[in-house]
Design a protein around this motif. Structure first.
Motif, PDB file in Angstrom:
ATOM      1  N   LEU A 112       0.715  -0.709  -0.370  1.00  0.00           N
ATOM      2  CA  LEU A 112       0.020  -0.193   0.054  1.00  0.00           C
ATOM      3  C   LEU A 112       0.734   1.163   0.101  1.00  0.00           C
ATOM      4  CD1 LEU A 112      -2.447   1.611   0.017  1.00  0.00           C
ATOM      5  CD2 LEU A 112      -2.443   1.071   2.525  1.00  0.00           C
ATOM      6  N   LEU A 132      -9.717   4.262   0.514  1.00  0.00           N
ATOM      7  CA  LEU A 132      -8.948   2.812   0.880  1.00  0.00           C
ATOM      8  C   LEU A 132     -10.772   1.939   0.574  1.00  0.00           C
ATOM      9  CD1 LEU A 132      -6.606   1.065   3.800  1.00  0.00           C
ATOM     10  CD2 LEU A 132      -5.590   2.523   1.388  1.00  0.00           C
ATOM     11  N   VAL A 135     -13.293  -0.452   2.342  1.00  0.00           N
ATOM     12  CA  VAL A 135     -13.698   0.303   3.143  1.00  0.00           C
ATOM     13  C   VAL A 135     -15.209   1.164   2.944  1.00  0.00           C
ATOM     14  CG1 VAL A 135     -13.117   1.242   5.605  1.00  0.00           C
ATOM     15  CG2 VAL A 135     -11.474  -0.128   4.287  1.00  0.00           C
ATOM     16  N   TYR A 173      -4.999  -5.800  10.974  1.00  0.00           N
ATOM     17  CA  TYR A 173      -5.628  -4.394  10.619  1.00  0.00           C
ATOM     18  C   TYR A 173      -3.744  -3.648  11.033  1.00  0.00           C
ATOM     19  CZ  TYR A 173      -9.898  -4.982   9.912  1.00  0.00           C
ATOM     20  OH  TYR A 173     -11.122  -5.182   9.525  1.00  0.00           O
ATOM     21  N   GLY A 174      -4.020  -1.765  10.183  1.00  0.00           N
ATOM     22  CA  GLY A 174      -3.276  -1.765  11.941  1.00  0.00           C
ATOM     23  C   GLY A 174      -3.622  -0.813  13.186  1.00  0.00           C
ATOM     24  N   GLU A 193       1.440  -1.982  12.693  1.00  0.00           N
ATOM     25  CA  GLU A 193       1.172  -2.828  11.155  1.00  0.00           C
ATOM     26  C   GLU A 193       0.831  -4.332  11.578  1.00  0.00           C
ATOM     27  OE1 GLU A 193      -1.161  -1.511   8.799  1.00  0.00           O
ATOM     28  OE2 GLU A 193      -1.001  -3.037   7.447  1.00  0.00           O
ATOM     29  N   LYS A 194      -0.075  -4.409  11.802  1.00  0.00           N
ATOM     30  CA  LYS A 194      -0.900  -6.209  11.787  1.00  0.00           C
ATOM     31  C   LYS A 194       0.047  -6.244  12.768  1.00  0.00           C
ATOM     32  CE  LYS A 194      -2.880  -6.277   6.890  1.00  0.00           C
ATOM     33  NZ  LYS A 194      -2.289  -5.517   6.196  1.00  0.00           N
ATOM     34  N   ILE A 206      -7.029   1.509  12.484  1.00  0.00           N
ATOM     35  CA  ILE A 206      -6.811   2.955  11.098  1.00  0.00           C
ATOM     36  C   ILE A 206      -7.762   2.253  10.183  1.00  0.00           C
ATOM     37  CG2 ILE A 206      -5.278   3.212   9.515  1.00  0.00           C
ATOM     38  CD1 ILE A 206      -2.552   2.859  11.789  1.00  0.00           C
ATOM     39  N   LEU A 207      -8.327   2.608   9.640  1.00  0.00           N
ATOM     40  CA  LEU A 207      -9.927   2.641   8.655  1.00  0.00           C
ATOM     41  C   LEU A 207     -10.091   2.500   7.627  1.00  0.00           C
ATOM     42  CD1 LEU A 207     -12.672   2.985   9.917  1.00  0.00           C
ATOM     43  CD2 LEU A 207     -12.980   4.644   9.295  1.00  0.00           C
ATOM     44  N   GLY A 208      -8.359   2.794   7.377  1.00  0.00           N
ATOM     45  CA  GLY A 208      -8.282   3.125   5.568  1.00  0.00           C
ATOM     46  C   GLY A 208      -9.175   4.527   5.712  1.00  0.00           C
ATOM     47  N   TYR A 210      -7.120   8.718   5.380  1.00  0.00           N
ATOM     48  CA  TYR A 210      -6.328   8.962   6.093  1.00  0.00           C
ATOM     49  C   TYR A 210      -5.943  10.731   6.028  1.00  0.00           C
ATOM     50  CZ  TYR A 210      -4.266   4.461   6.002  1.00  0.00           C
ATOM     51  OH  TYR A 210      -4.283   2.673   6.105  1.00  0.00           O
ATOM     52  N   GLN A 232       5.116  -0.346   3.496  1.00  0.00           N
ATOM     53  CA  GLN A 232       3.549  -0.218   4.226  1.00  0.00           C
ATOM     54  C   GLN A 232       3.261   1.164   4.574  1.00  0.00           C
ATOM     55  OE1 GLN A 232       1.125  -2.633   5.092  1.00  0.00           O
ATOM     56  NE2 GLN A 232       2.260  -4.374   4.804  1.00  0.00           N
ATOM     57  N   THR A 234       1.324   2.554   6.836  1.00  0.00           N
ATOM     58  CA  THR A 234       1.564   2.258   8.092  1.00  0.00           C
ATOM     59  C   THR A 234       3.141   2.400   8.807  1.00  0.00           C
ATOM     60  OG1 THR A 234      -0.064   1.486   8.611  1.00  0.00           O
ATOM     61  CG2 THR A 234       1.642   1.431  10.885  1.00  0.00           C
TER      62      THR A 234
END
Ligand code: G1P
Length: 290
Positions: A112, A132, A135, A173-174, A193-194, A206-208, A210, A232, A234
């Motif tokens: 990403l 993103l 989402v 997720y982040g 991240e993850k 983190i929803l997607g 920014y 990433q 993130t």
């Protein structure tokens, strides 16, 4: 005063393997929630927030996304000849203004962060929104990005929308850790991240959505790989956090992770139930099924 956010980036290069065979010949971003493609819902959110330029980072087999945001003369002619003014108006309302879209390609699936970096020339030296398209955020009032821009107007810096998820899903997720805020807006202390189960700093993901300052591109230029061997966003944000203010917004609304089948199916139900022209009849059908 914070620099105005005029541009939004939509990374749409992903392969969509979770939705095969539906996504064999069709981009996952064109899967429909009720009667609008996922990507159209997300562009709607950006438009409502006042975004003026829409930047798509595409890949192979994504040409139909470009066509979707263009005129379709043949179709329009047929609709006009048949007097279908409602449909014509609908297409017209969704059409982005001339010159307000840009398309660039991510040539390799390197993550990403890499996809976002591919948009650096198109964004230039100004803050931008990143949305993103997996989402969807359903809200009663202002959309999620519009809520974030209100926070940006007050605080400036970088803003991410966050939401709590059940503990067993955090690893997908982040994740952020936050400082003391006002119940809605919080300073971000850290991100990961993850995270491996047991190491997560919180259950706030983190929803997607920014709002980022352009210095993120300098950091992404280093092309360092992180979780999953990918570049990433993130990780780049963690570096930016050392230099610039970062805020997390607990937005008002409900998120559907349409990257998962259950999230996608639930989004279809929720969005259909929110449609005055469909809700009553649809409820009736669902009742019969259940
Ligand atoms: C991406 C981001 C992650 C974020 C998620 C939201 O992950 O890397 O930080 O929480 O989107 O959906 P992906 O879903 O691409 O694995």
């Amino acid at each position: 005063m914070a620099h105005r956010v005029r541009k939004a980036v939509f990374p749409v290069a992903g392969l969509g393997t979770r939705f095969l065979p539906a996504t064999k010949a069709m981009p996952k971003e064109m899967l429909t929630v009720v009667d609008r493609p996922l990507i159209q819902h997300v562009v709607d959110e950006a438009k409502e927030a006042g975004i003026e330029h829409f930047i798509f980072v595409t890949g192979r087999n994504k040409g139909v996304i470009e066509d979707h945001f263009d005129r379709q003369f043949e179709l329009e002619q047929v609709l006009a000849a048949r007097g279908k003014t409602t449909e014509l108006k609908l297409l017209d309302e969704d059409l982005p203004g001339p010159g307000s879209t840009s398309f660039t390609r991510q040539q390799e699936p390197l993550g990403l962060g890499h996809a976002v970096w591919c948009a650096r020339e198109l964004v230039g030296n100004e803050p931008f929104a990143l949305l993103l398209p997996d989402v969807l955020v359903q809200t009663k009032g202002k959309g999620c990005l519009a809520q974030m821009l209100d926070v940006y107007a007050e605080h400036g810096g970088n803003i991410i929308a966050v939401e709590p998820v059940p503990q067993d899903q955090v690893k997908l997720y982040g994740v952020v850790s936050i400082g003391k805020g006002d119940g809605r807006v919080f300073p971000v202390d850290g991100m990961v991240e993850k995270p491996k189960p047991g190491t997560e700093p919180s259950n706030l993901t983190i929803l997607g959505r920014y709002i980022l300052q352009p210095e993120i591109f300098d950091i992404l230029s280093a092309q360092e790989k992180g979780a999953g061997g990918e570049i990433q966003i993130t990780d780049a944000m963690i570096a930016l956090l050392q230099r610039q203010p970062f805020y997390a917004l607990k937005y008002e609304g409900k998120t559907f992770d349409c990257g998962s089948k259950i999230g996608f199916l639930t989004a279809n139900v929720a969005y259909a139930l929110a449609r005055p022209d469909l809700a009553d009849a649809f409820k009736e059908e669902i009742r019969k099924l259940i």
